[in-house]
Write a protein that holds these residues in place. Structure first.
Motif, PDB file in Angstrom:
ATOM      1  N   VAL A 230      11.724  13.406  -6.002  1.00 17.45           N
ATOM      2  CA  VAL A 230      10.297  13.136  -5.860  1.00 17.45           C
ATOM      3  C   VAL A 230       9.714  12.903  -7.245  1.00 17.45           C
ATOM      4  O   VAL A 230       9.938  13.688  -8.163  1.00 17.45           O
ATOM      5  N   HIS A 231       8.959  11.813  -7.381  1.00 18.66           N
ATOM      6  CA  HIS A 231       8.248  11.523  -8.628  1.00 18.66           C
ATOM      7  C   HIS A 231       6.776  11.337  -8.269  1.00 18.66           C
ATOM      8  O   HIS A 231       6.442  10.469  -7.451  1.00 18.66           O
ATOM      9  N   VAL A 232       5.908  12.175  -8.840  1.00 17.38           N
ATOM     10  CA  VAL A 232       4.486  12.102  -8.520  1.00 17.38           C
ATOM     11  C   VAL A 232       3.667  11.799  -9.772  1.00 17.38           C
ATOM     12  O   VAL A 232       4.023  12.209 -10.877  1.00 17.38           O
ATOM     13  N   THR A 233       2.582  11.073  -9.563  1.00 10.01           N
ATOM     14  CA  THR A 233       1.616  10.745 -10.608  1.00 10.01           C
ATOM     15  C   THR A 233       0.225  10.830  -9.987  1.00 10.01           C
ATOM     16  O   THR A 233       0.083  11.130  -8.792  1.00 10.01           O
ATOM     17  N   GLY A 234      -0.793  10.554 -10.751  1.00 15.15           N
ATOM     18  CA  GLY A 234      -2.158  10.394 -10.251  1.00 15.15           C
ATOM     19  C   GLY A 234      -2.628  11.457  -9.280  1.00 15.15           C
ATOM     20  O   GLY A 234      -2.539  12.652  -9.555  1.00 15.15           O
ATOM     21  N   THR A 235      -3.118  11.005  -8.119  1.00 19.98           N
ATOM     22  CA  THR A 235      -3.730  11.905  -7.137  1.00 19.98           C
ATOM     23  C   THR A 235      -2.749  12.950  -6.606  1.00 19.98           C
ATOM     24  O   THR A 235      -3.131  14.099  -6.384  1.00 19.98           O
ATOM     25  N   VAL A 236      -1.510  12.550  -6.421  1.00 19.61           N
ATOM     26  CA  VAL A 236      -0.518  13.488  -5.887  1.00 19.61           C
ATOM     27  C   VAL A 236      -0.145  14.525  -6.946  1.00 19.61           C
ATOM     28  O   VAL A 236      -0.070  15.722  -6.656  1.00 19.61           O
ATOM     29  N   ALA A 237       0.034  14.080  -8.175  1.00 12.67           N
ATOM     30  CA  ALA A 237       0.339  15.014  -9.268  1.00 12.67           C
ATOM     31  C   ALA A 237      -0.814  15.985  -9.487  1.00 12.67           C
ATOM     32  O   ALA A 237      -0.590  17.178  -9.743  1.00 12.67           O
ATOM     33  N   ALA A 238      -2.039  15.499  -9.376  1.00 14.10           N
ATOM     34  CA  ALA A 238      -3.214  16.364  -9.575  1.00 14.10           C
ATOM     35  C   ALA A 238      -3.275  17.447  -8.500  1.00 14.10           C
ATOM     36  O   ALA A 238      -3.523  18.620  -8.801  1.00 14.10           O
TER      37      ALA A 238
ATOM     38  N   ASN B 264      -3.150   8.795  -2.739  1.00 14.74           N
ATOM     39  CA  ASN B 264      -2.756   7.411  -2.965  1.00 14.74           C
ATOM     40  C   ASN B 264      -1.241   7.340  -2.846  1.00 14.74           C
ATOM     41  O   ASN B 264      -0.525   7.970  -3.625  1.00 14.74           O
ATOM     42  N   TRP B 265      -0.744   6.547  -1.893  1.00 18.86           N
ATOM     43  CA  TRP B 265       0.697   6.444  -1.657  1.00 18.86           C
ATOM     44  C   TRP B 265       1.436   5.912  -2.875  1.00 18.86           C
ATOM     45  O   TRP B 265       2.618   6.180  -3.052  1.00 18.86           O
ATOM     46  N   GLN B 266       0.753   5.149  -3.720  1.00 23.22           N
ATOM     47  CA  GLN B 266       1.364   4.621  -4.931  1.00 23.22           C
ATOM     48  C   GLN B 266       1.638   5.730  -5.953  1.00 23.22           C
ATOM     49  O   GLN B 266       2.395   5.533  -6.893  1.00 23.22           O
ATOM     50  N   ASP B 267       0.995   6.885  -5.777  1.00 20.32           N
ATOM     51  CA  ASP B 267       1.154   8.002  -6.706  1.00 20.32           C
ATOM     52  C   ASP B 267       2.328   8.908  -6.341  1.00 20.32           C
ATOM     53  O   ASP B 267       2.463  10.010  -6.867  1.00 20.32           O
ATOM     54  N   CYS B 268       3.146   8.451  -5.442  1.00 23.34           N
ATOM     55  CA  CYS B 268       4.322   9.210  -5.014  1.00 23.34           C
ATOM     56  C   CYS B 268       5.453   8.222  -4.783  1.00 23.34           C
ATOM     57  O   CYS B 268       5.297   7.264  -4.023  1.00 23.34           O
TER      58      CYS B 268
ATOM     59  N   ARG C 132       0.820  -1.216   0.000  1.00 19.35           N
ATOM     60  CA  ARG C 132       0.000   0.000   0.000  1.00 19.35           C
ATOM     61  C   ARG C 132       0.857   1.271   0.000  1.00 19.35           C
ATOM     62  O   ARG C 132       0.533   2.262  -0.649  1.00 19.35           O
ATOM     63  N   LEU C 133       1.979   1.223   0.724  1.00 21.71           N
ATOM     64  CA  LEU C 133       2.798   2.424   0.895  1.00 21.71           C
ATOM     65  C   LEU C 133       3.866   2.621  -0.174  1.00 21.71           C
ATOM     66  O   LEU C 133       4.274   3.749  -0.431  1.00 21.71           O
ATOM     67  N   PHE C 134       4.335   1.519  -0.764  1.00 24.80           N
ATOM     68  CA  PHE C 134       5.504   1.614  -1.628  1.00 24.80           C
ATOM     69  C   PHE C 134       5.229   1.131  -3.042  1.00 24.80           C
ATOM     70  O   PHE C 134       4.499   0.160  -3.246  1.00 24.80           O
ATOM     71  N   THR C 135       5.857   1.793  -3.993  1.00 25.13           N
ATOM     72  CA  THR C 135       5.749   1.376  -5.387  1.00 25.13           C
ATOM     73  C   THR C 135       6.593   0.118  -5.590  1.00 25.13           C
ATOM     74  O   THR C 135       7.431  -0.225  -4.755  1.00 25.13           O
ATOM     75  N   GLU C 136       6.379  -0.531  -6.698  1.00 26.71           N
ATOM     76  CA  GLU C 136       7.064  -1.792  -6.971  1.00 26.71           C
ATOM     77  C   GLU C 136       8.583  -1.657  -6.889  1.00 26.71           C
ATOM     78  O   GLU C 136       9.267  -2.513  -6.336  1.00 26.71           O
ATOM     79  N   HIS C 137       9.130  -0.568  -7.434  1.00 30.85           N
ATOM     80  CA  HIS C 137      10.591  -0.434  -7.423  1.00 30.85           C
ATOM     81  C   HIS C 137      11.149  -0.052  -6.044  1.00 30.85           C
ATOM     82  O   HIS C 137      12.342  -0.170  -5.811  1.00 30.85           O
TER      83      HIS C 137
ATOM     84  N   LYS D 247       7.272  10.621   1.926  1.00 32.40           N
ATOM     85  CA  LYS D 247       5.883  10.663   1.448  1.00 32.40           C
ATOM     86  C   LYS D 247       4.990  11.417   2.426  1.00 32.40           C
ATOM     87  O   LYS D 247       4.121  12.185   2.016  1.00 32.40           O
ATOM     88  N   GLU D 248       5.230  11.217   3.720  1.00 31.58           N
ATOM     89  CA  GLU D 248       4.493  11.981   4.734  1.00 31.58           C
ATOM     90  C   GLU D 248       4.817  13.472   4.620  1.00 31.58           C
ATOM     91  O   GLU D 248       3.930  14.319   4.717  1.00 31.58           O
ATOM     92  N   ALA D 249       6.081  13.803   4.418  1.00 29.83           N
ATOM     93  CA  ALA D 249       6.482  15.207   4.279  1.00 29.83           C
ATOM     94  C   ALA D 249       5.865  15.829   3.027  1.00 29.83           C
ATOM     95  O   ALA D 249       5.453  16.989   3.041  1.00 29.83           O
ATOM     96  N   ILE D 250       5.785  15.063   1.955  1.00 25.07           N
ATOM     97  CA  ILE D 250       5.151  15.539   0.724  1.00 25.07           C
ATOM     98  C   ILE D 250       3.676  15.822   0.972  1.00 25.07           C
ATOM     99  O   ILE D 250       3.151  16.860   0.556  1.00 25.07           O
ATOM    100  N   ALA D 251       3.010  14.905   1.665  1.00 24.86           N
ATOM    101  CA  ALA D 251       1.591  15.118   1.994  1.00 24.86           C
ATOM    102  C   ALA D 251       1.424  16.401   2.810  1.00 24.86           C
ATOM    103  O   ALA D 251       0.507  17.192   2.559  1.00 24.86           O
ATOM    104  N   LYS D 252       2.308  16.631   3.757  1.00 29.85           N
ATOM    105  CA  LYS D 252       2.241  17.848   4.572  1.00 29.85           C
ATOM    106  C   LYS D 252       2.477  19.090   3.721  1.00 29.85           C
ATOM    107  O   LYS D 252       1.805  20.107   3.886  1.00 29.85           O
TER     108      LYS D 252
END
Length: 116
Positions: free
Chosen positions: A79-87, A63-67, A28-33, A49-54
């Motif tokens: 930092v690489h963001v996609t999806g919900t975080v990029a939006a 979505n933690w997978q989006d970061c 849930r927290l980490f991307t495949e790589h 990821k917590e700091a990015i959310a803050k």
């Protein structure tokens, strides 16, 4: 111009125990790589990821997978963001991320600056 800042610190052994108790957290927290990294690195990435959310104002539905935290050619964390975080970043006009990770003993810390 700074749009947001965030910092987070993680107790590495405690984080390891949480991952052991709840194995689904790992996916849930980490991307495949990220998943095969050592515990210290996972803890630092979680702190990032917590700091990015803050820095984003702790948006609901992140979505933690989006970061993910990747290394550039020089080995520096990025930092690489996609999806919900990029939006959310786009809505706030964020165009650049600055990230610092550190470990000391049983602690991992991350500091993020979001810039527009």
């Amino acid at each position: 111009m700074i749009a947001g800042i965030g910092v987070d610190i993680v107790d590495v052994p405690r984080f390891g125990r949480q991952l052991e108790r709840t194995p689904a957290l790992h996916t849930r927290l980490f991307t495949e790589h990220e998943r095969d990294l050592p515990l210290r690195s996972l803890a630092a990435r979680f702190a990032a990821k917590e700091a990015i959310a803050k820095a984003l104002g702790a948006p609901a539905g992140m979505n933690w997978q989006d970061c993910s935290i990747i290394k550039d050619a020089a080995g520096d964390p990025q930092v690489h963001v996609t999806g919900t975080v990029a939006a959310t970043a786009a809505l706030k006009g964020i165009t650049c991320w600055h990230l610092s990770l550190s470990h000391d003993g049983d602690m991992a810390i991350a500091m993020v600056v979001a810039e527009r």
